[in-house]
Design a protein around this motif. Structure first.
Motif, PDB file in Angstrom:
ATOM      1  N   UNK A   1       0.814  -1.216   0.000  1.00 50.40           N
ATOM      2  CA  UNK A   1       0.000   0.000   0.000  1.00 50.40           C
ATOM      3  C   UNK A   1       0.852   1.271   0.000  1.00 50.40           C
ATOM      4  N   UNK A   2       1.990   1.240   0.681  1.00 49.87           N
ATOM      5  CA  UNK A   2       2.866   2.411   0.722  1.00 49.87           C
ATOM      6  C   UNK A   2       3.411   2.725  -0.667  1.00 49.87           C
ATOM      7  N   UNK A   3       3.774   1.663  -1.404  1.00 47.31           N
ATOM      8  CA  UNK A   3       4.288   1.864  -2.754  1.00 47.31           C
ATOM      9  C   UNK A   3       3.196   2.411  -3.668  1.00 47.31           C
ATOM     10  N   UNK A   4       2.022   1.830  -3.584  1.00 47.84           N
ATOM     11  CA  UNK A   4       0.921   2.264  -4.438  1.00 47.84           C
ATOM     12  C   UNK A   4       0.548   3.714  -4.168  1.00 47.84           C
ATOM     13  N   UNK A   5       0.681   4.142  -2.913  1.00 43.12           N
ATOM     14  CA  UNK A   5       0.309   5.521  -2.568  1.00 43.12           C
ATOM     15  C   UNK A   5       1.215   6.549  -3.222  1.00 43.12           C
ATOM     16  N   UNK A   6       2.377   6.124  -3.722  1.00 44.47           N
ATOM     17  CA  UNK A   6       3.327   7.037  -4.350  1.00 44.47           C
ATOM     18  C   UNK A   6       3.165   7.112  -5.866  1.00 44.47           C
ATOM     19  N   UNK A   7       2.250   6.324  -6.411  1.00 50.13           N
ATOM     20  CA  UNK A   7       2.145   6.238  -7.868  1.00 50.13           C
ATOM     21  C   UNK A   7       1.913   7.598  -8.509  1.00 50.13           C
ATOM     22  N   UNK A   8       0.937   8.340  -8.005  1.00 53.06           N
ATOM     23  CA  UNK A   8       0.596   9.632  -8.612  1.00 53.06           C
ATOM     24  C   UNK A   8       1.742  10.623  -8.477  1.00 53.06           C
ATOM     25  N   UNK A   9       2.447  10.603  -7.345  1.00 53.86           N
ATOM     26  CA  UNK A   9       3.578  11.523  -7.122  1.00 53.86           C
ATOM     27  C   UNK A   9       4.687  11.255  -8.130  1.00 53.86           C
ATOM     28  N   UNK A  10       5.003   9.991  -8.354  1.00 57.82           N
ATOM     29  CA  UNK A  10       6.061   9.657  -9.313  1.00 57.82           C
ATOM     30  C   UNK A  10       5.685  10.068 -10.728  1.00 57.82           C
ATOM     31  N   UNK A  11       4.452   9.786 -11.124  1.00 54.47           N
ATOM     32  CA  UNK A  11       4.031  10.051 -12.497  1.00 54.47           C
ATOM     33  C   UNK A  11       3.820  11.547 -12.739  1.00 54.47           C
ATOM     34  N   UNK A  12       3.688  12.330 -11.690  1.00 59.28           N
ATOM     35  CA  UNK A  12       3.551  13.784 -11.831  1.00 59.28           C
ATOM     36  C   UNK A  12       4.896  14.487 -11.986  1.00 59.28           C
ATOM     37  N   UNK A  13       5.985  13.730 -12.028  1.00 55.53           N
ATOM     38  CA  UNK A  13       7.318  14.330 -12.116  1.00 55.53           C
ATOM     39  C   UNK A  13       7.491  15.281 -13.299  1.00 55.53           C
TER      40      UNK A  13
END
Length: 268
Positions: free
Chosen positions: A88-100
């Protein structure tokens, strides 16, 4: 990879599913998805893409960043099995990474052809310019998996095309052809498949002619005021305009205009 500098450099020693090409003579960096035929984006790759964008943002030799792919498809989306295995911690970062690409202060161009689905579409939406070929198809097909877009896709698309069209795309997993993406205002331009690289090159060279300081300012202003009221947007625009008036680039631009010569911007 020796030209890429970042505190998390150890994660960049072996890139997963993509490569980075820096052309200092043209002040250009290309991030190239390289997992043909469909360039599926893995979970680790998302984190690495963020780190690379941050690294290129710090690189003074790079003025413009291009996100493109090998083969006939930009990306058919993410590694489906990876969603089940991720924490769940990894999935929660998906949008942050893709917004780079959006957070990057430099202009970012997505060159899209063929399938551009799921996270491939989402990271393209986070770029400043999208050049599509006539073969392009955009889609957010997560409903077919019992899911919804999780990396900003539905949110960014709704800002661009409105809630009615976004519901049509997201809730029906409907594909948007290249010409329609241009008509809807998602794509900056639509070109024939054979012209995609040339159109990308031309836009890179065009962007390089402008003041990097003014471009950084314009990008941040437009991103920051996307959700603001008109009065606040106008106020912030005025402050940005005022600061740029004291820049070396603005003085150079004015002097070049009156001298009827090309401006030589230094970014200060």
């Amino acid at each position: 990879m020796s030209q890429l500098k970042h505190p998390a450099h150890t994660q960049l020693e072996q890139l997963d599913g993509f490569s980075v090409v820096i052309d200092e003579a043209r002040e250009r960096a290309d991030i190239v998805l390289s997992r043909p035929p469909f360039n599926i984006i893995s979970m680790p790759q998302r984190e690495q893409l963020r780190l690379v964008f941050e690294s290129l943002d710090e690189n003074p030799a790079v003025r413009v960043i291009v996100l493109r792919a090998h083969g006939e498809h930009f990306s058919s989306g993410g590694d489906i099995r990876g969603f089940l295995d991720a924490t769940p911690e990894h999935v929660s970062k998906l949008a942050w990474n893709i917004a780079a690409p959006s957070r990057c202060t430099k202009p970012v161009i997505a060159a899209n052809r063929g399938y551009c689905f799921g996270v491939g579409f989402e990271i393209s939406l986070a770029c400043d310019f999208r050049i599509v070929s006539e073969t392009s198809q955009y889609a957010l097909p997560e409903q077919k998996l019992g899911q919804i877009p999780g990396s900003g896709g539905s949110a960014r698309l709704q800002k661009m095309v409105g809630v009615t069209r976004t519901k049509d795309v997201v809730m029906r997993s409907r594909r948007i052809p290249g010409h329609q993406a241009y008509d809807w205002g998602i794509a900056t331009m639509c070109v024939s498949d054979s012209e995609l690289e040339a159109a990308t090159d031309e836009l890179v060279d065009e962007l390089r002619k402008f003041s990097p300081l003014a471009q950084r300012t314009a990008k941040k202003l437009l991103n920051d005021t996307e959700d603001s009221t008109l009065s606040i947007a106008i106020e912030l625009e005025g402050h940005c305009y005022s600061r740029l008036r004291s820049s070396d680039d603005f003085r150079e631009g004015v002097e070049a205009f009156h001298a009827k010569r090309p401006a030589k911007f230094m970014g200060s």
